[in-house]
Design a protein around this motif. Structure first.
Motif, PDB file in Angstrom:
ATOM      1  N   UNK A 102      38.610  36.293  43.593  1.00  0.00           N
ATOM      2  CA  UNK A 102      39.471  36.282  42.411  1.00  0.00           C
ATOM      3  C   UNK A 102      38.694  35.511  41.359  1.00  0.00           C
ATOM      4  N   UNK A 103      37.972  36.214  40.520  1.00  0.00           N
ATOM      5  CA  UNK A 103      37.032  35.557  39.624  1.00  0.00           C
ATOM      6  C   UNK A 103      37.582  35.297  38.225  1.00  0.00           C
ATOM      7  N   UNK A 104      38.455  36.171  37.745  1.00  0.00           N
ATOM      8  CA  UNK A 104      38.919  36.060  36.361  1.00  0.00           C
ATOM      9  C   UNK A 104      40.435  35.968  36.298  1.00  0.00           C
ATOM     10  N   UNK A 105      40.948  35.593  35.115  1.00  0.00           N
ATOM     11  CA  UNK A 105      42.393  35.504  34.918  1.00  0.00           C
ATOM     12  C   UNK A 105      43.031  36.869  35.073  1.00  0.00           C
ATOM     13  N   UNK A 106      42.364  37.907  34.600  1.00  0.00           N
ATOM     14  CA  UNK A 106      42.917  39.259  34.724  1.00  0.00           C
ATOM     15  C   UNK A 106      43.105  39.640  36.185  1.00  0.00           C
ATOM     16  N   UNK A 107      42.134  39.265  37.023  1.00  0.00           N
ATOM     17  CA  UNK A 107      42.247  39.558  38.455  1.00  0.00           C
ATOM     18  C   UNK A 107      43.385  38.757  39.076  1.00  0.00           C
ATOM     19  N   UNK A 108      43.547  37.493  38.654  1.00  0.00           N
ATOM     20  CA  UNK A 108      44.620  36.653  39.195  1.00  0.00           C
ATOM     21  C   UNK A 108      45.985  37.199  38.792  1.00  0.00           C
TER      22      UNK A 108
END
Length: 384
Positions: free
Chosen positions: A201-207
Motif C-alpha cells: 500500500x504505497x500511496x493514499x489512492x491505494x489506501x
C-alpha cells in the motif's frame, strides 16, 4: 691500480649509503612498531589473536578494563570456553567460514563471561590474517555493547507492550510521507483492514481503496481539507475488507509541517469500533422495542383507567343516585302516612344523609374525571 681503487671507493660509498638507508628503515620500523604497539595497548577495543581452533595467542590491555582479565591470564586458553553456551554454535559456524581463506571476515555478536562471572555482550569483527609472529590466525576486534543490548531489549519489551496495548484497544497506526507519496502501515492496522503483511500500500489512492465506497469521497475530502488547513482531523468511517467484511473505524490524524509551513507528513490512527457500533445499533433496537413496550403498557393502563372510570361512573354513580331517589321517595311516603309534624324531627338527619350522598356523588364524578379527563376522550392520549 687507480681504477681498482676508484671501484673500491665507489663500492664503499654504496655500502655506506645502503647502510644509512637500512639504519633509517630500521629506525622507522622501530618507531612504527612502537606507534602500533602504543595504539594496541591503548585501544578502546579488545584486540585478540587466535589460532584457527580458537586458542588465544594474544590479548591487549583493554581486556582488563572491559572483562576483568589480565592479558596473560587467557593466553593458551580456548576462546569458546568463555562464550555463552547458547551463543557458541553460532560463533563456531561463522568462524568456520572465516578460516577457509586468508582475508575472509565476519561480524559476530555473543555473550562473553566476565571475570566476576557475569555475562557481557560483545560485538566482534573477525578476520583471517597471516601474522609473521603467530602464523595464520584470526584477528578479533571486540567492543562491549552490553548497555546497548540492554537498551535494545528494553525497547523491544516496550514495543511489545505497545503492540499488545494497540491489539487490546484495536488501534493501528499509519504514516504518509507526502513528499515521497509513500505510506507505512502498522501490523495491527493491517490486521484490522485484513491486508497481508507483504501486500503493498504505497500511496493514499491505494489506501483509499480499502475505504467503503459510500465513505470514500468523504474520507478523501476530510484528509485533503486537513492538509490544506494544516489541522488534525477525527471522524468515523467504514472499511471494506478483501473478504467482503465491513468494519467501522474511528480515525484521527495530525499534520506535520516543515519550516516553511508546508505539509510534509501525516500521521494517523484507526481504531476498530465495530463492536461498539454493533452494540450501539443493538441499543437503538432495544430502545425502540422499549418504547413500543412502554406505549403498549401505557395503553393497557389507559384502557384500565377507562374501564374503572366507567365502572365508577356507571355503576357506583347510578347506585348512589338511585339510593338518593329511594330515600326521597321514602320520605314523601312517610310524610303522607304520619304527617309533617311527626316527620319534622327526622328531617334534619335525613337531610344530612342526602347531603352525604350528594358529596359522594360529586367525589365519584371528580375521580372519574381524574381517571379519564375529557380531553383524552375527545382528542386521544397523544394529542391530549
Amino acid at each position: 691500480m687507480k681504477i681498482q681503487e676508484i671501484n673500491k671507493d665507489v663500492k664503499v660509498r654504496k655500502l655506506q649509503e645502503d647502510n644509512r638507508r637500512l639504519k633509517k628503515s630500521l629506525d622507522e620500523t622501530r618507531k612504527s612498531k612502537k606507534h602500533y604497539q602504543h595504539l594496541i595497548e591503548n585501544a578502546g577495543e579488545i584486540i585478540t589473536i587466535l589460532n584457527y581452533d580458537g586458542t588465544i595467542r594474544f590479548e591487549n590491555p583493554a581486556l582488563k578494563r572491559i572483562l576483568g582479565y589480565k592479558s596473560e591470564e587467557l593466553l593458551d586458553n580456548n576462546l569458546f570456553n568463555y562464550i555463552h553456551p547458547e551463543d557458541r554454535r553460532d560463533v563456531e559456524r561463522k568462524i568456520a567460514q572465516v578460516v577457509k581463506s586468508v582475508g575472509n571476515k565476519s561480524s559476530l555478536e555473543f555473550r562473553y563471561k566476565h571475570k566476576k562471572g557475569e555475562w557481557r555482550h560483545l560485538e566482534s569483527f573477525a578476520k583471517n590474517i597471516e601474522y609473521p609472529k603467530f602464523g595464520p590466525g584470526l584477528l578479533f576486534n571486540s567492543r562491549d555493547i552490553t548497555e546497548r543490548v540492554k537498551t535494545r531489549v528494553e525497547l523491544e519489551k516496550n514495543q511489545q507492550k505497545l503492540f499488545h496495548a494497540h491489539h487490546i484497544a484495536r488501534i493501528g497506526g499509519w504514516e504518509w510521507d507526502i513528499e515521497k507519496n509513500e505510506i507505512t502501515i502498522s501490523e495491527e492496522l493491517r490486521k484490522i483492514i485484513g491486508v497481508a503483511e507483504n501486500a503493498k500500500i504505497n500511496t493514499l489512492s491505494e489506501a483509499l481503496q480499502f475505504v467503503h465506497p459510500n465513505d470514500r469521497d468523504r474520507t478523501d475530502r476530510i484528509i485533503r481539507k486537513a492538509l490544506d488547513e494544516k489541522k488534525g482531523y477525527r471522524f468515523e468511517y467504514r472499511i471494506l475488507q478483501p473478504n467482503g467484511g465491513v468494519k467501522f473505524l474511528y480515525g484521527r490524524g495530525e499534520i506535520e509541517t516543515d519550516g516553511n509551513g508546508k505539509a510534509v507528513k501525516l500521521t494517523g490512527i484507526g481504531q476498530d469500533i465495530t463492536e461498539l457500533k454493533e452494540a450501539e445499533q443493538k441499543l437503538q433496537l432495544y430502545t425502540q422495542k422499549l418504547k413500543k413496550l412502554t406505549a403498549k403498557q401505557e395503553k393497557i393502563r389507559e384502557n384500565e383507567r377507562i374501564r374503572i372510570a366507567r365502572d365508577i361512573h356507571d355503576e357506583l354513580g347510578q347506585m348512589l343516585t338511585v339510593l338518593k331517589m329511594d330515600i326521597s321517595s321514602s320520605i314523601s311516603r312517610r310524610k303522607k302516612e304520619y304527617g309533617d309534624k311527626y316527620m319534622s324531627k327526622y328531617s334534619e338527619e335525613i337531610s344530612e344523609v342526602v347531603n352525604g350522598i350528594d358529596t359522594i356523588i360529586q367525589s365519584v364524578q371528580r375521580i372519574t374525571m381524574e381517571l379519564r379527563p375529557g380531553a383524552l376522550v375527545d382528542l386521544g392520549l397523544k394529542d391530549a
